[in-house]
Motif scaffolding. Structure first.
Motif, PDB file in Angstrom:
ATOM      1  N   TYR A 250       0.793  -1.224   0.000  1.00 49.42           N
ATOM      2  CA  TYR A 250       0.000   0.000   0.000  1.00 49.42           C
ATOM      3  C   TYR A 250       0.830   1.283   0.000  1.00 49.42           C
ATOM      4  CZ  TYR A 250      -3.315  -3.534   1.674  1.00 49.42           C
ATOM      5  OH  TYR A 250      -4.065  -4.672   1.827  1.00 49.42           O
ATOM      6  N   ALA A 251       2.152   1.173   0.093  1.00 48.38           N
ATOM      7  CA  ALA A 251       2.962   2.388   0.120  1.00 48.38           C
ATOM      8  C   ALA A 251       4.440   2.055  -0.020  1.00 48.38           C
ATOM      9  CB  ALA A 251       2.741   3.163   1.426  1.00 48.38           C
ATOM     10  N   THR A 267      10.183   9.706   3.836  1.00 46.81           N
ATOM     11  CA  THR A 267       9.048  10.024   2.963  1.00 46.81           C
ATOM     12  C   THR A 267       8.175   8.791   2.821  1.00 46.81           C
ATOM     13  OG1 THR A 267      10.248   9.418   0.938  1.00 46.81           O
ATOM     14  CG2 THR A 267      10.358  11.734   1.642  1.00 46.81           C
ATOM     15  N   THR A 269       5.100   7.312   0.137  1.00 47.05           N
ATOM     16  CA  THR A 269       4.384   7.471  -1.123  1.00 47.05           C
ATOM     17  C   THR A 269       3.282   6.410  -1.173  1.00 47.05           C
ATOM     18  OG1 THR A 269       6.423   8.204  -2.201  1.00 47.05           O
ATOM     19  CG2 THR A 269       4.575   7.570  -3.631  1.00 47.05           C
ATOM     20  N   PRO A 270       2.036   6.785  -0.903  1.00 46.94           N
ATOM     21  CA  PRO A 270       0.954   5.795  -0.878  1.00 46.94           C
ATOM     22  C   PRO A 270       0.620   5.277  -2.277  1.00 46.94           C
ATOM     23  CG  PRO A 270       0.361   7.786   0.338  1.00 46.94           C
ATOM     24  CD  PRO A 270       1.576   8.102  -0.481  1.00 46.94           C
ATOM     25  N   PRO A 272      -2.251   4.120  -5.009  1.00 42.98           N
ATOM     26  CA  PRO A 272      -3.596   4.653  -5.265  1.00 42.98           C
ATOM     27  C   PRO A 272      -4.631   3.997  -4.360  1.00 42.98           C
ATOM     28  CG  PRO A 272      -2.455   4.258  -7.331  1.00 42.98           C
ATOM     29  CD  PRO A 272      -1.580   3.700  -6.256  1.00 42.98           C
ATOM     30  N   HIS A 274      -4.820   4.631  -1.137  1.00 42.06           N
ATOM     31  CA  HIS A 274      -4.339   4.584   0.251  1.00 42.06           C
ATOM     32  C   HIS A 274      -3.699   5.910   0.651  1.00 42.06           C
ATOM     33  CE1 HIS A 274      -5.015   0.220   0.589  1.00 42.06           C
ATOM     34  NE2 HIS A 274      -4.661   0.180  -0.688  1.00 42.06           N
ATOM     35  N   GLU A 275      -4.223   7.010   0.112  1.00 44.39           N
ATOM     36  CA  GLU A 275      -3.644   8.328   0.358  1.00 44.39           C
ATOM     37  C   GLU A 275      -3.696   8.721   1.834  1.00 44.39           C
ATOM     38  OE1 GLU A 275      -4.473   7.961  -3.891  1.00 44.39           O
ATOM     39  OE2 GLU A 275      -5.693   7.584  -2.080  1.00 44.39           O
ATOM     40  N   ASP A 276      -4.608   8.150   2.595  1.00 45.72           N
ATOM     41  CA  ASP A 276      -4.718   8.489   4.013  1.00 45.72           C
ATOM     42  C   ASP A 276      -3.461   8.112   4.790  1.00 45.72           C
ATOM     43  OD1 ASP A 276      -5.501   5.762   3.458  1.00 45.72           O
ATOM     44  OD2 ASP A 276      -6.105   5.611   5.564  1.00 45.72           O
ATOM     45  N   ALA A 278      -0.404   8.838   4.055  1.00 42.73           N
ATOM     46  CA  ALA A 278       0.477  10.007   4.111  1.00 42.73           C
ATOM     47  C   ALA A 278       0.022  10.975   5.195  1.00 42.73           C
ATOM     48  CB  ALA A 278       0.511  10.699   2.753  1.00 42.73           C
ATOM     49  N   GLU A 279      -1.278  11.154   5.339  1.00 32.17           N
ATOM     50  CA  GLU A 279      -1.806  12.045   6.363  1.00 32.17           C
ATOM     51  C   GLU A 279      -1.495  11.515   7.761  1.00 32.17           C
ATOM     52  OE1 GLU A 279      -5.939  12.618   5.667  1.00 32.17           O
ATOM     53  OE2 GLU A 279      -5.654  13.216   3.557  1.00 32.17           O
TER      54      GLU A 279
END
Length: 363
Positions: A250-251, A267, A269-270, A272, A274-276, A278-279
């Motif tokens: 997932y990243a 760093t 990098t999620p 697609p 799984h953008e949460d 990064a938050e």
């Protein structure tokens, strides 16, 4: 909390990191003594750090002083006899990397610790950064999915003048080249994240430096869960970097620095969808810089307060040291090496150059 009496043995450059961390720990620990064969250097160090006792001999100091904790900061060849003196005197030990020159020597310390009840911790401070802890936590919670691939690079530059120090670049005094003395921090962090390794296939070479050890090595590693990784160690690289990359389902999580890191060096990098991730990573940021020994030594005292073995334990250290032995064994025998294969009496258990490096024509 308990107040511990500590001593530092060896007052070269790395001893400063230990003294600074001990001072930062405040009333939890007192730096009571320093030991060095160079009396003038020890006296100057003691004056700088307000240490009341200077000694030329550790055995005599252990007889005359009560010490809870001894920090061994000498060149590697002296680690084992000094650590044995401490363990047998009832003092816990914190030892700089590499803790010993061989697996067989490490097993001597394992047995001495078992017999005496005193503990030995190896300085692998890169395990203790906030980013490393967060990464291990996300893995344990399953939030990153399965680990698939990793890369680990220690690409440093050491010129010929660096090797004018007599004990460097020799099997019998340094134990190895960049695999043993430089890349060890990065791949120890790699192992602390990915867990038990299963098999190593490696090459090592002496390309440019006036040493009898290697000056570069490369390994392909398979882990117990099927993760695959590459590990590169060099002292020949003018553009220096210490870099780790972990590719999960997932990243991708990366760390790039040189000799120490903060959260700014990590760093994520999620993938697609799984953008949460990064938050969540950003919300847990921490400004602590892992360039010194304070986080690990804090954990050491916490463990001693709790009556537990301090990190990094001998069992954890052994996994990393066995990995080093496997790199050399694979490179010099030109075949894969499995975890557990290098047992008692194995040539690469008693010396990291085992049956001899290919360039050692005199053997």
């Amino acid at each position: 909390m308990a107040r511990y009496r500590a001593a530092i043995v060896g007052t070269g450059a790395i001893a400063t990191a230990h003294a600074a961390a001990l001072r930062a720990l405040g009333d939890r620990v007192e730096l009571a003594a320093v030991v060095d064969v160079d009396r003038a250097r020890a006296t100057a160090f003691a004056a700088e750090w307000s240490v009341p006792t200077v000694a030329a001999d550790l055995a005599g100091l252990l007889t005359g002083e009560h010490l809870d904790l001894v920090h061994i900061c000498t060149p590697p060849a002296a680690h084992v006899p000094l650590a044995l003196d401490c363990l047998r005197a009832g003092a816990h030990v914190v030892v700089e990397k590499p803790p010993t020159l061989s697996l067989a020597d490490l097993d001597v310390l394992v047995e001495a610790s078992r017999e005496t009840g005193s503990h030995l911790a190896t300085i692998f401070q890169h395990r203790f950064g906030a980013g490393a802890a967060r990464l291990r936590g996300l893995i344990a919670a399953g939030e990153l999915g399965r680990p698939l691939l990793a890369t680990c690079e220690t690409l440093w530059y050491r010129d010929q003048a660096y090797y004018e120090v007599p004990w460097r670049g020799k099997w019998e005094t340094e134990g190895g080249g960049p695999t043993m003395g430089h890349g060890i921090h990065q791949f120890d962090l790699l192992l602390s994240v990915l867990g038990p390794w299963e098999q190593v296939t490696a090459v090592a070479a002496r390309q440019a430096r006036p040493v009898v050890t290697e000056d570069v090595s490369m390994a392909l590693v398979t882990f117990a869960d099927g993760t695959v990784a590459s590990v590169v160690n060099s002292v020949l690289s003018p553009r220096q970097v210490s870099a780790l990359r972990f590719d999960f389902e997932y990243a991708t999580v990366e760390l790039s620095h040189l000799y120490g890191y903060t959260d700014a060096n990590w760093t994520i990098t999620p993938a697609p969808g799984h953008e949460d991730l990064a938050e969540r990573w950003a919300k847990a940021s921490d400004s602590t810089e892992i360039t010194d020994h304070l986080p690990q030594l804090t954990a050491v005292l916490d463990a001693l307060d709790a009556g537990a073995p301090p990190p990094v334990t001998l069992a954890e250290t052994r996994q990393t040291m066995e990995f080093i032995a496997a790199i050399y064994a694979s490179a010099f025998t030109r075949r894969p090496i499995s975890r557990g294969e290098i047992g008692a009496g194995h040539p690469f258990a008693t010396s990291m150059n085992g049956t001899g490096a290919p360039w050692e024509t005199s053997r």
